[in-house]
Design an enzyme around this catalytic site. Structure first.
Site, mmCIF file in Angstrom:
data_model
loop_
_atom_site.group_PDB
_atom_site.id
_atom_site.type_symbol
_atom_site.label_atom_id
_atom_site.label_comp_id
_atom_site.label_asym_id
_atom_site.label_seq_id
_atom_site.Cartn_x
_atom_site.Cartn_y
_atom_site.Cartn_z
ATOM 1 C CD1 TRP A 150 -3.212 -0.710 0.143
ATOM 2 C CD2 TRP A 150 -2.273 -2.243 1.455
ATOM 3 N NE1 TRP A 150 -4.021 -1.825 0.147
ATOM 4 C CE2 TRP A 150 -3.469 -2.775 0.946
ATOM 5 C CE3 TRP A 150 -1.503 -3.026 2.305
ATOM 6 C CZ2 TRP A 150 -3.916 -4.044 1.252
ATOM 7 C CZ3 TRP A 150 -1.943 -4.297 2.623
ATOM 8 C CH2 TRP A 150 -3.142 -4.788 2.097
ATOM 9 N N GLY A 161 -9.260 -2.406 -2.643
ATOM 10 C CA GLY A 161 -8.354 -1.417 -2.074
ATOM 11 C C GLY A 161 -6.910 -1.509 -2.500
ATOM 12 C CB CYS A 185 -4.609 1.665 3.786
ATOM 13 S SG CYS A 185 -5.074 -0.062 3.720
ATOM 14 C CB CYS A 186 -7.925 0.659 0.547
ATOM 15 S SG CYS A 186 -7.022 -0.796 1.036
#
Lengths: 743, 240
Positions: free
Chosen positions: A322, A718, A406-407
């Site tokens: 990520w 994600g 992250c997402c």
């Protein structure tokens, strides 16, 4: 004005740390198309070829190498190179590319598991140190966890909690290093430490002073680490190459020090563009060299690795890190922040082939330049490597200098940080409300005092009432767990390097999450609109459900069930908010599973919506597979009803797959339709969309013949992943999802 | 009065039935029994399951996706069968300034002309241009109704998109293409677009489950590339 700032427009940013003011005073927005972009240089080709070879080797061995003699730390490793002569941006996590770090601060047991998997042995001294003298985050947490929390964890009600590894999801403002030079940042931290007004030496003040001091030392470490590569980052960067290099050192420090699941980069496109543009204007570099800098920076981001356990890999396949890179968006004054560097970053997907990292995240606004929208749509269709998040939705409250960690987690860069909290299994919680609080698989009593429901046909009001009670209890233990985890994480694994690149008075978010939303919504809808008979085993625990009649299903733009989904989220968030958070953090919540929806499903019994035991949940906020029957837009509309502003400010993930021919007859039509689709979806206040444009047959073929598709990249929930890095179960789940198509 | 209609299904992401992104509403009921039909489940009229208001709610929910020319398309079945329901619905849709297309063969026993003032596009499905072949394909003797519909349509300014299914050994020959080109040129006004749709068998499973005799069970699918070639030939006739 410092001499490194020559030719920049002055502003507030000269007097205080204010990166967005620097950007807005100096950036050059770009409304044109992608025709200016150039291919990769010979140097980049050479460096990338070496990397590709190593990546292939890594794929075979799973882990290329591990440094067992050092412990994670900003300056613990000798400088490393891929091909020194041809690299233009330097710096690796360890002394060799793809050699992984051992990070015992989160937990030493995890390290043993990891090393055992790959037949490595920890250096005796490190081993001794962490066993005899140094307590870990994990030790701290388990000293405090209650038996209720341990039980909730054991049965899989609360999962993925960062209690044995880094919490991640913190984005340092890495831009501050090139803009101000590290000496200035150190001076500010020191001044704050020295001039702090103290009325009472309270717990808070003591913690703050200790953290500030650690931050100061971390900055000094970053400086030393940079100097080991031959760079003096004391002062601001003078040119684009230095700007990228200085910025990368900041990020590199973060991934040397920490192993959080998500170690995101932030929002660097307009910032770096200012430096590139200044150099271009003065004839110091060419467009080809500008692209070379970005390509080689991105190569570095693609090599980020953390050492994980097999169990972790099963949850999140394909080594995701990520390195989320937020691109585009508007300023608060509604000017586009798209620059040529926004294009240059996306263009690495062409120059270096499609790849999952960095996690390309376009901040979408209806008012983005049409050329940029077209380019993004085209790259999505070609690579399936881009996710989109609604800038028009986030900007009013997040301002114009936030980024995604992250997402889907938005944070104002350098101003907000979050305490990552993984997620809680809402579907399992629903089963507890029917099964007297007993886990349907492990048969343990998890939640006390849940009244018995022994009706032959489930009654909606009764189940809902019981469920809401269960949610109240879950919220309580969840918040307790989170407070413990983040207290201990601060104590034993504090991210000094990253926090040094934040304002000292940082705003903290307590990021809760939920999984199984569509299963619960459909289950309650089935109980309400159809006839659901529980089938119980000899212990009175439901093992299956007999459903007669049809019921409205989430994903069809039907308020009857979509409102149930909304109501559950509102209720759970309301309950979470009742509990005081560690360090006065503000609670937020996400609807996000990443690829863990498969494992969640595996650990959850049959549910009243007709889902059988062990069958995967839908990812994130997605409708359950094949239940969205009224076409893509009805499906998107259901998801768009979930209220980001009100209860899900940590993000609502939706993954969308469509077959190319259903999107339009030719590429031009496909591009235009995808743009209209996203404009429509986001105008309805939806938050996030992963876009996959591919044929199901391609995936089926890739599952059987992985070697035919080494580069096939798809977006899961994600993040992007190379399809061949998913587990078989995850591949099957992806294939079983709804692919929007039409005859 | 609460008007209701009989709707088989609603596809909210229609990209092939008119411009832009369209909400395609499939209505039940059709007089014809075309051998190549891929929606035989919509032949017979079923219970009225949607009120005007309910459809309106769905369409309004999709409105943000209509920029770029999108809107609503009525398909089926034969939408003209439920003309009163559509009139009521269309008058409401027009108030919302929504683009309306109707995918029709023109065959209805009802007075469809009252719909014309609401309709922006007619997707006109040509079954065949010779009476005998028309009857052979549709299994119904309604060719004169088709001609009458075209006649009525020509008196309006509604945009017409022609759709011609191309079927192996039925109309995949030069002679037909030539005649079709002349027919359209001489008989239909306001033609904005002509599409050839290669005959496919995606509906065959439906015949089986509905227990309807599939007269085209052994008919092969139309090759897409060949269909494109035929279309180019057709354009030559049409433009000369």
């Amino acid at each position: 004005m410092k001499k490194e700032w020559k030719n920049f427009n002055e502003g507030l940013w000269c007097k205080e740390i204010n990166v967005i003011d620097f950007i807005k005073s100096n950036y050059l927005k770009y409304d044109g198309d992608e025709n200016f972009l150039t291919g990769k240089t010979d140097k980049t080709t050479k460096v990338w070829q070496k990397c590709e070879k190593l990546l292939k080797e890594e794929l075979k061995k799973h882990v290329l190498d591990i440094d067992v003699d050092h412990m994670s730390g900003i300056n613990s490793y000798d400088p490393g190179y891929i091909d020194k002569e041809n690299e233009v941006i330097y710096g690796l996590q360890t002394d060799k590319p793809l050699k992984r770090i051992v990070n015992p601060y989160g937990g030493i047991r995890m390290v043993y598991q990891e090393l055992e998997t790959y037949n490595y042995k920890l250096n005796k001294n490190v081993d001794k140190y962490f066993n005899e003298f140094r307590k870990t985050h994990n030790d701290g947490v388990f000293d405090v966890y209650t038996k209720e929390i341990r039980k909730a964890r054991h049965v899989g009600l609360l999962t993925g909690l960062p209690d044995a590894y880094g919490r991640g999801r913190i984005i340092g403002d890495y831009r501050r290093i090139p803009l101000y030079g590290i000496n200035y940042l150190m001076k500010l931290k020191k001044d704050e430490w020295e001039n702090m007004e103290i009325t009472e030496m309270s717990d808070d003040i003591i913690k703050l002073r200790e953290e500030l001091s650690m931050q100061y030392k971390a900055l000094d470490e970053i400086k030393k680490m940079a100097s080991s590569y031959g760079f003096d980052i004391s002062n601001p960067a003078k040119n684009s190459k230095e700007a990228i290099q200085w910025l990368y050192f900041g990020y590199l420090a973060a991934i040397k020090e920490n192993n959080g699941a998500a170690m995101s980069l932030g929002r660097v496109d307009a910032f770096l563009d200012i430096y590139i543009n200044r150099d271009l204007e003065h004839g110091l570099i060419t467009e080809k060299e500008a692209q070379e800098l970005i390509d080689q920076f991105v190569i570095k981001l693609r090599l980020v690795r953390h050492l994980r356990t097999l169990e972790y890999d099963e949850l999140f396949s394909g080594d995701p890190t990520w390195v989320t890179c937020s691109i585009g968006g508007l300023t608060s004054e509604k000017n586009s922040l798209v620059t040529k560097t926004s294009y240059r970053i996306l263009h690495t997907l062409s120059n270096l082939d499609p790849a999952p990292e960095p996690n390309m995240t376009v901040l979408w606004s209806e008012e983005l330049p049409i050329n940029f929208k077209k380019y993004c749509a085209k790259m999505s269709i070609l690579t399936d490597a881009i996710q989109y998040e609604n800038d028009d939705l986030m900007r009013p409250s997040m301002g114009d200098d936030y980024a995604i960690a992250c997402c889907v987690s938005s944070m104002r860069i350098g101003k907000d940080m979050q305490f990552f909290g993984a997620r809680c299994n809402l579907a399992k919680a629903l089963l507890y409300s029917i099964n007297e609080g007993v886990d349907e698989i492990k048969k343990d009593l998890v939640i006390p005092n849940v009244p018995k429901i022994n009706d032959e046909v489930l009654n909606y009001n009764k189940v809902k009432k019981s469920y809401f009670k269960v949610l109240e209890y879950v919220a309580k233990i969840y918040s307790e767990a989170m407070n413990i985890i983040h207290y201990m994480h601060d104590k034993y694994a504090y991210e000094a390097g990253q926090m040094a690149l934040h304002d000292t008075n940082v705003n903290r978010l307590m990021a809760y999450g939920v999984a199984g939303l569509s299963v619960v919504a459909d289950s309650l809808s089935a109980i309400k609109y159809a006839k659901v008979k529980p089938i119980r085993d000899k212990d009175g625990i439901t093992v299956d459900f007999d459903i007669t009649g049809d019921y409205p299903k989430y994903g069809n733009d039907d308020d009857r069930v979509d409102n149930i989904a909304k109501e559950i989220l509102n209720k759970f968030y309301k309950e979470l908010k009742k509990h005081k958070c560690y360090k006065n953090a503000t609670p937020t919540m996400s609807v996000l599973t990443i690829t863990s929806n498969v494992v969640y499903g595996l650990k959850t019994g049959a549910t009243p919506d007709g889902r059988k035991k062990g069958i995967p949940f839908a990812p994130g906020a997605n409708p359950m597979h094949q239940r969205d029957l009224n076409g893509a837009i009805a499906s998107l509309n259901s998801v768009s009803k979930l209220d980001w502003e009100k209860c899900c400010k940590d993000g609502i993930s939706n993954t969308f797959s469509i077959i190319p021919s259903a999107l339009g007859k030719n590429q031009e039509e496909q591009i235009n339709n995808l743009i209209t689709l996203m404009d429509g979806y986001f105008s309805k206040k939806a938050h996030h969309l992963n876009v996959n444009v591919l044929n199901k047959e391609t995936l089926v073929d890739a599952m059987e013949n992985p070697s035919k598709y080494p580069l096939l990249t798809i977006r899961v929930s994600g993040y992007s992943v190379r399809f061949n890095r998913l587990t078989r179960k995850q591949q099957e789940e992806v294939i079983s999802r709804t692919f929007h198509e039409k005859i | 009065m609460k008007k209701s209609g009989s709707i088989n299904s609603i596809e909210t992401f229609g990209l092939v039935d008119g411009p832009g992104i369209r909400t395609v509403i499939f209505l039940n009921g059709c007089i014809l029994r075309c051998k190549y039909c891929h929606n035989p489940e919509m032949w017979t009229m079923k219970e009225k399951n949607y009120t005007v208001k309910e459809v309106l709610t769905i369409v309004k929910s999709n409105k943000p996706y209509y920029k770029n020319g999108g809107g609503v398309t009525f398909s089926g079945g034969e939408p003209l069968i439920q003309v009163d329901f559509l009139k009521k619905l269309c008058s409401k849709l027009k108030k919302e300034k929504i683009n309306i297309a109707i995918d029709t063969s023109g065959i209805s026993y009802k007075n469809y002309k009252k719909l014309f003032k609401y309709i922006d596009i007619v997707l006109l499905d040509i079954k065949h241009i010779n009476k005998d072949d028309y009857i052979n394909i549709t299994c119904k003797n309604e060719f004169s109704k088709f001609l009458k519909f075209v006649d009525d349509l020509n008196k309006t300014n509604i945009e017409v998109w022609i759709r011609q299914v191309i079927i192996p050994d039925v109309n995949d020959n030069n002679n037909y293409l030539k005649n079709l080109a002349n027919f359209i040129k001489n008989n239909i006004r306001n033609v904005k677009r002509i599409d050839f749709l290669p005959y496919h068998k995606l509906g065959k499973e439906k015949y089986r489950t509905l227990n309807i005799n599939n007269l085209y069970k052994d008919k092969e699918e139309m090759n897409k590339e060949k269909c494109d070639e035929l279309y180019q030939k057709f354009l030559n006739y049409y433009n000369n």
